[in-house]
Design a protein around this motif. Structure first.
Motif, short mmCIF file in Angstrom:
data_model
loop_
_atom_site.label_atom_id
_atom_site.label_comp_id
_atom_site.label_asym_id
_atom_site.label_seq_id
_atom_site.Cartn_x
_atom_site.Cartn_y
_atom_site.Cartn_z
N LEU A 22 0.73 -1.24 -0.18
CA LEU A 22 0.10 -0.11 -0.02
C LEU A 22 0.84 1.24 0.08
O LEU A 22 1.69 1.17 0.63
CB LEU A 22 -0.86 0.09 1.40
CG LEU A 22 -1.77 -1.02 1.47
CD1 LEU A 22 -2.62 -0.89 2.68
CD2 LEU A 22 -2.71 -1.24 0.35
N ARG A 29 -4.43 4.92 4.85
CA ARG A 29 -3.78 3.38 4.83
C ARG A 29 -4.50 2.52 5.82
O ARG A 29 -4.85 1.61 5.48
CB ARG A 29 -2.25 3.64 5.26
CG ARG A 29 -1.58 2.19 5.33
CD ARG A 29 -0.09 2.43 5.87
NE ARG A 29 0.66 1.21 5.90
CZ ARG A 29 1.04 0.57 4.72
NH1 ARG A 29 1.06 1.08 3.69
NH2 ARG A 29 1.67 -0.54 5.01
N ARG A 30 -4.72 2.94 7.01
CA ARG A 30 -5.51 2.52 7.98
C ARG A 30 -6.88 1.93 7.38
O ARG A 30 -7.21 0.85 7.54
CB ARG A 30 -5.70 3.33 9.21
CG ARG A 30 -6.29 2.54 10.59
CD ARG A 30 -6.23 3.30 11.71
NE ARG A 30 -6.48 4.87 11.55
CZ ARG A 30 -5.37 5.70 11.60
NH1 ARG A 30 -4.28 5.22 12.08
NH2 ARG A 30 -5.54 6.98 11.68
N LEU A 33 -6.43 -1.03 5.06
CA LEU A 33 -6.08 -2.26 5.80
C LEU A 33 -7.22 -2.72 6.45
O LEU A 33 -7.78 -3.86 6.34
CB LEU A 33 -5.12 -1.89 6.78
CG LEU A 33 -3.70 -1.61 6.18
CD1 LEU A 33 -2.59 -1.16 7.41
CD2 LEU A 33 -3.11 -2.98 5.57
N GLU A 34 -8.00 -1.74 7.18
CA GLU A 34 -9.53 -2.32 7.85
C GLU A 34 -10.24 -3.07 6.88
O GLU A 34 -11.08 -3.72 7.34
CB GLU A 34 -9.86 -1.22 8.55
CG GLU A 34 -9.32 -0.79 9.81
CD GLU A 34 -9.64 0.64 10.52
OE1 GLU A 34 -10.65 1.20 10.06
OE2 GLU A 34 -9.41 0.96 11.69
N GLY A 36 -9.74 -4.64 4.19
CA GLY A 36 -9.11 -6.00 4.00
C GLY A 36 -8.00 -6.15 2.98
O GLY A 36 -7.53 -7.18 2.42
N VAL A 38 -4.98 -5.95 2.72
CA VAL A 38 -3.46 -6.34 3.27
C VAL A 38 -2.71 -6.98 2.38
O VAL A 38 -2.87 -8.17 1.62
CB VAL A 38 -3.89 -7.18 4.85
CG1 VAL A 38 -4.70 -6.25 5.88
CG2 VAL A 38 -4.66 -8.37 4.37
N PRO A 39 -1.27 -6.73 2.67
CA PRO A 39 -0.28 -7.45 1.83
C PRO A 39 -0.51 -8.89 2.17
O PRO A 39 -0.73 -9.55 3.07
CB PRO A 39 0.94 -7.05 2.26
CG PRO A 39 0.71 -5.61 2.73
CD PRO A 39 -0.74 -5.65 3.28
N GLY A 41 -3.12 -10.65 1.02
CA GLY A 41 -4.51 -10.83 0.80
C GLY A 41 -4.92 -10.76 -0.79
O GLY A 41 -4.22 -10.30 -1.68
N CYS A 60 -11.93 -10.35 1.11
CA CYS A 60 -12.10 -10.94 2.48
C CYS A 60 -13.68 -11.36 2.75
O CYS A 60 -14.43 -10.87 3.80
CB CYS A 60 -11.98 -9.75 3.68
SG CYS A 60 -10.01 -9.73 3.67
#
Length: 80
Positions: A22, A29-30, A33-34, A36, A38-39, A41, A60
């Motif tokens: 990201l 960024r947060r 990630l929340e 889904g 995510v590296p 994924g 997800c």
């Protein structure tokens, strides 16, 4: 086979990819990630709006619509 990395906004509808990084920072960024992204994924481009923005992505177990500007901050490696 060559390891090709691109950004999520360039992923064709129906294609599956793995998130590699990201580039967004802070709250953006947060948020990603929340949601889904995510590296490591997996994400799939599901549907594009009639005007091309936003695009719906399966991640997800949910379908998330992202503007192309936000999707451009997610590096992915297309999977075969």
């Amino acid at each position: 086979m060559e390891d090709v990395t691109t950004t999520l906004d360039r992923l064709e509808t129906g294609r599956l990819a793995a998130v590699t990084a990201l580039s967004a920072g802070g709250g953006q960024r947060r948020r990603l990630l929340e949601l889904g992204f995510v590296p490591g994924g997996r994400v799939q481009a599901v549907q594009e709006s009639p005007w091309g923005d936003p695009v719906a992505y399966a991640v997800c177990g949910a379908v998330i619509a992202l503007r192309r500007a936000d999707a451009r901050q997610i590096a992915v490696r297309p999977l075969t």
